[in-house]
Design a protein around this motif. Structure first.
Motif, PDB file in Angstrom:
ATOM      1  N   GLU A 274      12.130 -12.388   3.846  1.00  0.00           N
ATOM      2  CA  GLU A 274      12.574 -12.280   5.236  1.00  0.00           C
ATOM      3  C   GLU A 274      11.822 -11.177   5.965  1.00  0.00           C
ATOM      4  O   GLU A 274      11.411 -11.354   7.132  1.00  0.00           O
ATOM      5  N   LYS A 275      11.618 -10.054   5.312  1.00  0.00           N
ATOM      6  CA  LYS A 275      10.865  -8.960   5.927  1.00  0.00           C
ATOM      7  C   LYS A 275       9.423  -9.371   6.175  1.00  0.00           C
ATOM      8  O   LYS A 275       8.824  -9.048   7.217  1.00  0.00           O
ATOM      9  N   GLY A 276       8.843 -10.092   5.226  1.00  0.00           N
ATOM     10  CA  GLY A 276       7.474 -10.556   5.401  1.00  0.00           C
ATOM     11  C   GLY A 276       7.343 -11.529   6.553  1.00  0.00           C
ATOM     12  O   GLY A 276       6.362 -11.494   7.312  1.00  0.00           O
ATOM     13  N   ILE A 277       8.356 -12.409   6.696  1.00  0.00           N
ATOM     14  CA  ILE A 277       8.323 -13.373   7.797  1.00  0.00           C
ATOM     15  C   ILE A 277       8.387 -12.660   9.143  1.00  0.00           C
ATOM     16  O   ILE A 277       7.711 -13.054  10.111  1.00  0.00           O
ATOM     17  N   SER A 278       9.192 -11.598   9.200  1.00  0.00           N
ATOM     18  CA  SER A 278       9.303 -10.858  10.462  1.00  0.00           C
ATOM     19  C   SER A 278       8.010 -10.157  10.844  1.00  0.00           C
ATOM     20  O   SER A 278       7.836  -9.759  11.999  1.00  0.00           O
ATOM     21  N   ARG A 279       7.102  -9.984   9.882  1.00  0.00           N
ATOM     22  CA  ARG A 279       5.813  -9.324  10.163  1.00  0.00           C
ATOM     23  C   ARG A 279       4.665 -10.316  10.304  1.00  0.00           C
ATOM     24  O   ARG A 279       3.496  -9.915  10.358  1.00  0.00           O
ATOM     25  N   ILE A 280       4.963 -11.607  10.346  1.00  0.00           N
ATOM     26  CA  ILE A 280       3.898 -12.601  10.492  1.00  0.00           C
ATOM     27  C   ILE A 280       3.189 -12.399  11.831  1.00  0.00           C
ATOM     28  O   ILE A 280       3.821 -12.236  12.874  1.00  0.00           O
ATOM     29  N   GLY A 281       1.850 -12.440  11.789  1.00  0.00           N
ATOM     30  CA  GLY A 281       1.034 -12.194  12.978  1.00  0.00           C
ATOM     31  C   GLY A 281       0.363 -10.838  12.936  1.00  0.00           C
ATOM     32  O   GLY A 281      -0.604 -10.604  13.654  1.00  0.00           O
ATOM     33  N   ARG A 282       0.866  -9.960  12.073  1.00  0.00           N
ATOM     34  CA  ARG A 282       0.236  -8.656  11.915  1.00  0.00           C
ATOM     35  C   ARG A 282      -0.761  -8.719  10.758  1.00  0.00           C
ATOM     36  O   ARG A 282      -0.798  -9.704  10.002  1.00  0.00           O
ATOM     37  N   PRO A 283      -1.581  -7.691  10.567  1.00  0.00           N
ATOM     38  CA  PRO A 283      -2.510  -7.690   9.428  1.00  0.00           C
ATOM     39  C   PRO A 283      -1.765  -7.840   8.105  1.00  0.00           C
ATOM     40  O   PRO A 283      -0.637  -7.368   7.949  1.00  0.00           O
TER      41      PRO A 283
ATOM     42  N   ASN B  80      -2.167  -6.419   5.318  1.00  0.00           N
ATOM     43  CA  ASN B  80      -1.817  -5.152   4.661  1.00  0.00           C
ATOM     44  C   ASN B  80      -0.482  -4.619   5.176  1.00  0.00           C
ATOM     45  O   ASN B  80       0.326  -4.075   4.413  1.00  0.00           O
ATOM     46  N   ASP B  81      -0.247  -4.782   6.483  1.00  0.00           N
ATOM     47  CA  ASP B  81       1.026  -4.346   7.054  1.00  0.00           C
ATOM     48  C   ASP B  81       2.187  -5.194   6.520  1.00  0.00           C
ATOM     49  O   ASP B  81       3.272  -4.671   6.245  1.00  0.00           O
ATOM     50  N   VAL B  82       1.938  -6.485   6.395  1.00  0.00           N
ATOM     51  CA  VAL B  82       2.976  -7.369   5.857  1.00  0.00           C
ATOM     52  C   VAL B  82       3.311  -6.982   4.418  1.00  0.00           C
ATOM     53  O   VAL B  82       4.483  -6.866   4.029  1.00  0.00           O
ATOM     54  N   ASN B  83       2.276  -6.754   3.615  1.00  0.00           N
ATOM     55  CA  ASN B  83       2.477  -6.388   2.211  1.00  0.00           C
ATOM     56  C   ASN B  83       3.204  -5.053   2.089  1.00  0.00           C
ATOM     57  O   ASN B  83       4.087  -4.884   1.238  1.00  0.00           O
ATOM     58  N   ALA B  84       2.838  -4.098   2.947  1.00  0.00           N
ATOM     59  CA  ALA B  84       3.477  -2.778   2.913  1.00  0.00           C
ATOM     60  C   ALA B  84       4.960  -2.886   3.268  1.00  0.00           C
ATOM     61  O   ALA B  84       5.815  -2.238   2.649  1.00  0.00           O
ATOM     62  N   ALA B  85       5.296  -3.709   4.263  1.00  0.00           N
ATOM     63  CA  ALA B  85       6.701  -3.885   4.651  1.00  0.00           C
ATOM     64  C   ALA B  85       7.506  -4.529   3.523  1.00  0.00           C
ATOM     65  O   ALA B  85       8.645  -4.137   3.260  1.00  0.00           O
ATOM     66  N   ILE B  86       6.893  -5.494   2.840  1.00  0.00           N
ATOM     67  CA  ILE B  86       7.578  -6.140   1.717  1.00  0.00           C
ATOM     68  C   ILE B  86       7.809  -5.147   0.579  1.00  0.00           C
ATOM     69  O   ILE B  86       8.871  -5.133  -0.059  1.00  0.00           O
ATOM     70  N   GLU B  87       6.834  -4.292   0.320  1.00  0.00           N
ATOM     71  CA  GLU B  87       6.967  -3.303  -0.751  1.00  0.00           C
ATOM     72  C   GLU B  87       8.077  -2.295  -0.455  1.00  0.00           C
ATOM     73  O   GLU B  87       8.793  -1.866  -1.365  1.00  0.00           O
ATOM     74  N   VAL B  88       8.223  -1.930   0.810  1.00  0.00           N
ATOM     75  CA  VAL B  88       9.300  -1.000   1.181  1.00  0.00           C
ATOM     76  C   VAL B  88      10.662  -1.613   0.860  1.00  0.00           C
ATOM     77  O   VAL B  88      11.539  -0.969   0.273  1.00  0.00           O
ATOM     78  N   VAL B  89      10.840  -2.873   1.263  1.00  0.00           N
ATOM     79  CA  VAL B  89      12.105  -3.551   0.981  1.00  0.00           C
ATOM     80  C   VAL B  89      12.306  -3.706  -0.526  1.00  0.00           C
ATOM     81  O   VAL B  89      13.424  -3.525  -1.044  1.00  0.00           O
TER      82      VAL B  89
END
Length: 230
Positions: free
Chosen positions: A103-112, A114-123
Motif C-alpha cells: 500500500e505504501k509503495g502504491i501511494s508512491r507510484i509516479g516517483r523515482p 528509489n523513493d518508492v523502495n525507501a518508503a517501503i523499507e520504512v514501513v
C-alpha cells in the motif's frame, strides 16, 4: 476363576495407593517451592511474564506470516488497468505487514523507484519492530532468572553457615536444612525458567526471520512489477 476375582478386588486398592503416592509427590513439590523462600516470588513472576510474551508474540507472528499469494496478481491487474484506488483499497482490506508495505509503495507510484523502495523499507522496519515487541524482555528473563536463582543459592548458603555458627558445637543437620533447601530449590527454579525462556526466545526469533524473508520477497516482486513495461 478365584485368582481372577482376587486380582480384580486388589486392583482398586493398587490404583488408590498410586493416586495417593502421586498426591503426596505433588504436595512435596509444592513444599519444596515454598522452601525456596522469598526469592521464588520474582522467579515465579518471571515465568508468568515469559509464558505470556511467548504466546502473545507467537500468535501475532503467525498471523503476520499469512500472506495471500494472489494479492500481488490482483494489485498488478489493478495497476495495469489504472485503478490505483482499487489497488489501495485491496491492500487496506488485507491485514498483514506485506499488504501495508505494498500500500505504501502504491501511494508512491509516479516517483523515482528509489523513493518508492525507501518508503517501503520504512514501513517494513516499522512492521518488524512491532513483531519484535517484548522479545528483549523475554531475552532478559532467559538471562535474569538463573541469576536470581543463584542469588537465592548464595542467600541460602549464607543462612546455613549463619545457623551453623550460632549452633556452636550443637550442629544438627535439620538446623541447616532450611538454608540448603533454599539454595538448591532457587537454583533449580531459576534454571528451569531461564532455559524455557531461552528456547522460547529463539523460536520467536526464528519465526520473525521467516516473516522478514516473506516481506523482502514481496518487496522485490512489487518493485519488479513497477519495472515492467506498460
Amino acid at each position: 476363576m478365584f485368582k481372577l476375582l482376587l486380582i480384580q478386588t486388589d486392583l482398586p486398592k493398587e490404583m488408590g495407593s498410586m493416586a495417593a503416592q502421586q498426591e503426596e509427590m505433588s504436595l512435596k513439590f509444592i513444599d519444596l517451592a515454598f522452601k525456596g523462600g522469598p526469592i521464588m516470588i520474582p522467579i515465579l513472576l518471571l515465568s508468568v511474564v515469559a509464558v505470556y510474551i511467548f504466546f502473545d508474540r507467537y500468535f501475532a507472528i503467525k498471523k503476520a506470516g499469512k500472506f495471500d499469494s494472489a494479492l500481488l496478481e490482483k494489485v498488478k491487474m489493478y495497476i495495469s488497468s489504472g485503478k490505483i484506488d482499487a489497488a489501495t483499497a485491496l491492500c487496506k482490506s488485507t491485514d498483514s505487514p506485506a499488504s501495508r508495505m505494498i500500500e505504501k509503495g502504491i501511494s508512491r507510484i509516479g516517483r523515482p523507484l528509489n523513493d518508492v523502495n525507501a518508503a517501503i523499507e520504512v514501513v517494513g522496519n516499522l512492521e518488524i519492530s512491532k513483531l519484535e515487541k517484548s522479545l528483549p524482555v523475554l531475552a532478559s528473563v532467559a538471562g535474569g532468572a538463573p541469576m536470581i536463582g543463584f542469588l537465592g543459592t548464595v542467600i541460602g548458603m549464607v543462612q546455613a553457615f549463619y545457623d551453623m555458627s550460632n549452633a556452636g558445637n550443637n550442629i544438627d543437620i535439620t538446623l541447616l536444612s532450611a538454608g540448603i533447601y533454599q539454595a538448591m530449590v532457587t537454583t533449580v527454579a531459576g534454571l528451569i525458567v531461564g532455559i524455557i525462556a531461552y528456547f522460547a526466545y529463539n523460536i520467536l526469533v526464528s519465526k520473525v526471520e521467516d516473516v522478514v524473508f516473506k516481506m523482502e520477497l514481496t518487496t522485490s516482486e512489487f518493485m519488479d512489477l513497477l519495472n515492467e513495461p506498460v
